[in-house]
Motif scaffolding. Structure first.
Motif, PDB file in Angstrom:
ATOM      1  N   ILE A 187       0.839  -1.203   0.000  1.00 44.49           N
ATOM      2  CA  ILE A 187       0.000   0.000   0.000  1.00 44.49           C
ATOM      3  C   ILE A 187       0.872   1.250   0.000  1.00 44.49           C
ATOM      4  O   ILE A 187       0.623   2.198  -0.757  1.00 44.49           O
ATOM      5  CB  ILE A 187      -0.947  -0.013   1.223  1.00 44.49           C
ATOM      6  N   SER A 188       1.905   1.280   0.843  1.00 46.26           N
ATOM      7  CA  SER A 188       2.775   2.463   0.876  1.00 46.26           C
ATOM      8  C   SER A 188       3.477   2.655  -0.470  1.00 46.26           C
ATOM      9  O   SER A 188       3.646   3.781  -0.938  1.00 46.26           O
ATOM     10  CB  SER A 188       3.794   2.353   2.006  1.00 46.26           C
ATOM     11  N   SER A 189       3.859   1.553  -1.106  1.00 48.99           N
ATOM     12  CA  SER A 189       4.520   1.642  -2.407  1.00 48.99           C
ATOM     13  C   SER A 189       3.567   2.168  -3.465  1.00 48.99           C
ATOM     14  O   SER A 189       3.936   3.007  -4.304  1.00 48.99           O
ATOM     15  CB  SER A 189       5.061   0.266  -2.812  1.00 48.99           C
ATOM     16  N   TRP A 190       2.327   1.690  -3.428  1.00 45.88           N
ATOM     17  CA  TRP A 190       1.313   2.189  -4.383  1.00 45.88           C
ATOM     18  C   TRP A 190       1.048   3.667  -4.155  1.00 45.88           C
ATOM     19  O   TRP A 190       0.979   4.453  -5.115  1.00 45.88           O
ATOM     20  CB  TRP A 190       0.020   1.392  -4.209  1.00 45.88           C
ATOM     21  N   ALA A 191       0.913   4.060  -2.888  1.00 45.53           N
ATOM     22  CA  ALA A 191       0.617   5.466  -2.576  1.00 45.53           C
ATOM     23  C   ALA A 191       1.739   6.364  -3.077  1.00 45.53           C
ATOM     24  O   ALA A 191       1.497   7.416  -3.682  1.00 45.53           O
ATOM     25  CB  ALA A 191       0.416   5.641  -1.071  1.00 45.53           C
ATOM     26  N   GLU A 192       2.977   5.960  -2.819  1.00 49.79           N
ATOM     27  CA  GLU A 192       4.101   6.784  -3.254  1.00 49.79           C
ATOM     28  C   GLU A 192       4.155   6.892  -4.771  1.00 49.79           C
ATOM     29  O   GLU A 192       4.286   7.991  -5.328  1.00 49.79           O
ATOM     30  CB  GLU A 192       5.414   6.197  -2.729  1.00 49.79           C
ATOM     31  N   LYS A 193       4.054   5.778  -5.468  1.00 45.79           N
ATOM     32  CA  LYS A 193       4.146   5.808  -6.934  1.00 45.79           C
ATOM     33  C   LYS A 193       3.033   6.657  -7.534  1.00 45.79           C
ATOM     34  O   LYS A 193       3.270   7.480  -8.431  1.00 45.79           O
ATOM     35  CB  LYS A 193       4.091   4.395  -7.500  1.00 45.79           C
ATOM     36  N   THR A 194       1.824   6.483  -7.032  1.00 47.11           N
ATOM     37  CA  THR A 194       0.693   7.252  -7.553  1.00 47.11           C
ATOM     38  C   THR A 194       0.918   8.750  -7.376  1.00 47.11           C
ATOM     39  O   THR A 194       0.676   9.555  -8.281  1.00 47.11           O
ATOM     40  CB  THR A 194      -0.604   6.832  -6.834  1.00 47.11           C
ATOM     41  N   ALA A 195       1.400   9.127  -6.197  1.00 47.62           N
ATOM     42  CA  ALA A 195       1.640  10.544  -5.918  1.00 47.62           C
ATOM     43  C   ALA A 195       2.767  11.100  -6.787  1.00 47.62           C
ATOM     44  O   ALA A 195       2.658  12.210  -7.324  1.00 47.62           O
ATOM     45  CB  ALA A 195       1.959  10.732  -4.438  1.00 47.62           C
ATOM     46  N   TYR A 196       3.837  10.342  -6.941  1.00 55.14           N
ATOM     47  CA  TYR A 196       4.971  10.816  -7.744  1.00 55.14           C
ATOM     48  C   TYR A 196       4.564  11.025  -9.201  1.00 55.14           C
ATOM     49  O   TYR A 196       4.901  12.043  -9.817  1.00 55.14           O
ATOM     50  CB  TYR A 196       6.131   9.825  -7.662  1.00 55.14           C
ATOM     51  N   LEU A 197       3.841  10.066  -9.748  1.00 56.04           N
ATOM     52  CA  LEU A 197       3.468  10.180 -11.161  1.00 56.04           C
ATOM     53  C   LEU A 197       2.466  11.298 -11.397  1.00 56.04           C
ATOM     54  O   LEU A 197       2.368  11.833 -12.502  1.00 56.04           O
ATOM     55  CB  LEU A 197       2.918   8.848 -11.664  1.00 56.04           C
TER      56      LEU A 197
END
Length: 425
Positions: A145-155
């Motif tokens: 979940i943390s990895s998904w949240a970070e990637k989504t925010a960065y992109l």
């Protein structure tokens, strides 16, 4: 929670979103946001939104707002409880001109707040989830979940601030879909006035001596000091193995607490016990291995640094390493891994020694040859300890480098330049 927006201002309103903010600071990112919020105030209307609950009416009057985890998520996986705080922050950034989030904990608040209110979102990259796969030990499925949240925010971000050139390269390698033009380098800074060696006489000197004595450090002996959380990232087990080569009259001072997992805490305890035994220590004799698990107030930490000979940073992952800047500001030479952003802080053979480290490229940062890295770390510490005058010269050069390159006033200007570019674009 209510906010007084006050009269209209020509200055942009910037909402800083963060996991940590005083009095709840656990690492370098929290220190960064506290300092950044202060130096940005002459340039912008700054609001800070942080975890760990409301800070009270006086803080809110100063634009500092805290949030609790929703009651229904208090016992949930930490990743889910984090998102519960993020949703509250996202709602409250209405009226901002730009939101600026720090670490994955607050990235989704910035992303959703930006979408909801139609405002640009800037991210400061202090670390990256793909570079910290050991967090799966700590978060379980929450790491996905943390990895998904970070990637989504960065992109989705309008701009990204990397705290070092090494971090910028890591960002573009981890998220190759990103437009490189959106990723800017603005180094972390340090409050130089807050990191100064204690006076040699007077009440300040007396307080520093009392701190060192209370903690069991002998200022007449050489000391190697480590400051950091007990995580895979910080490389403490490598240091404890390397310290076996230190002369037994050299103290090893470990300001180390807040373990990520029971497993790494057990490993560190075992290595400390083994090192004490090798040095001839018994059940009630620390044998010069002084382990301080409490988080020391800044004046006490400065006293410990000032009483030491050498600062060591054995990190296997370090986007920049504020701890190295703090040690340099107090006038200590630094022995540190040549990884991440550390070589942009520590000038090899000038302010300290960089230890070569070839690493597995799987995100863990594990040395390809752990024994070689441990040996090289030992050699670097021994070389600095063997020449006290050279160590003192490196320490003085470190203070000057901190003053010349990492003062907060310049970093505020660089950060505002990123904001202006994002707002114009």
């Amino acid at each position: 929670m209510t906010e007084n927006h006050g009269a209209a201002s020509s200055r942009p309103r910037i909402d800083l979103l963060t996991r940590e903010f005083p009095p709840h600071v656990y690492g370098g990112a929290g220190v960064h946001v506290a300092e950044l919020s202060a130096v940005l105030k002459p340039h912008a209307d700054v609001r800070v939104r942080a975890f760990d609950g409301p800070r009270g009416p006086e803080a809110e009057a100063e634009g500092i707002f805290g949030y609790d985890v929703p009651d229904t998520l208090r016992s949930a996986n930490p990743a889910l409880s984090t998102l519960g705080v993020d949703l509250q922050m996202a709602n409250d950034v209405a009226g901002a001109d730009l939101v600026h989030s720090h670490t994955w904990y607050a990235n989704m608040a910035g992303h959703l707040g930006g979408l909801l209110h139609g405002i640009p979102h800037v991210i400061s990259a202090h670390s990256l989830e793909p570079m910290r796969p050991w967090k799966a030990e700590q978060l379980g499925g929450g790491y996905a979940i943390s990895s998904w949240a970070e990637k989504t925010a960065y992109l989705g971000a309008a701009g990204i601030i990397a705290v070092s050139g090494g971090m910028r390269a890591d960002i573009l390698r981890s998220y190759p879909e990103l437009d490189p033009a959106k990723v800017h380098v603005v180094h972390n800074g340090i409050d130089l006035s807050g990191w100064v060696r204690p006076a040699e006489t007077g009440p300040e000197a007396d307080a520093a001596r009392a701190t060192v004595e209370r903690l069991g450090i002998d200022p007449r002996k050489q000391s190697v000091v480590f400051v950091g959380r007990i995580t895979r990232q910080k490389g403490l087990p490598y240091l404890l193995r390397a310290a076996e080569a230190l002369p037994h009259d050299v103290q090893l001072v470990l300001c180390a607490g807040a373990p990520d997992t029971p497993e790494i805490m057990a490993e560190v305890k075992s290595l400390v016990a083994n090192l004490r035994e090798l040095r001839g220590g018994g059940p009630h004799d620390d044998a010069g291995v002084i382990w301080i698990e409490e988080m020391l107030p800044r004046p006490e930490l400065i006293a410990v640094l000032a009483a030491s000979t050498l600062f060591v940073c054995p990190s296997v992952y370090e986007p920049l390493g504020i701890v190295n800047l703090e040690a340099m500001a107090v006038g200590l030479p630094v022995v540190a891994s040549a990884t991440g952003g550390i070589p942009e802080v520590v000038a090899d053979d000038v302010t300290g020694v960089l230890v070569p480290i070839e690493q597995v490229q799987d995100g863990t940062g594990t040395p390809l040859d752990p024994q070689q890295y441990v040996s090289d770390l030992s050699d670097a510490m021994l070389r600095v300890l063997a020449d006290p005058q050279r160590a003192a010269d490196m320490g003085a050069a470190g203070r000057k480098r901190a003053e010349d390159h990492f003062a907060w006033s310049a970093i505020a200007e660089r950060t505002m330049a990123v904001y202006r570019q994002v707002l114009a674009g």
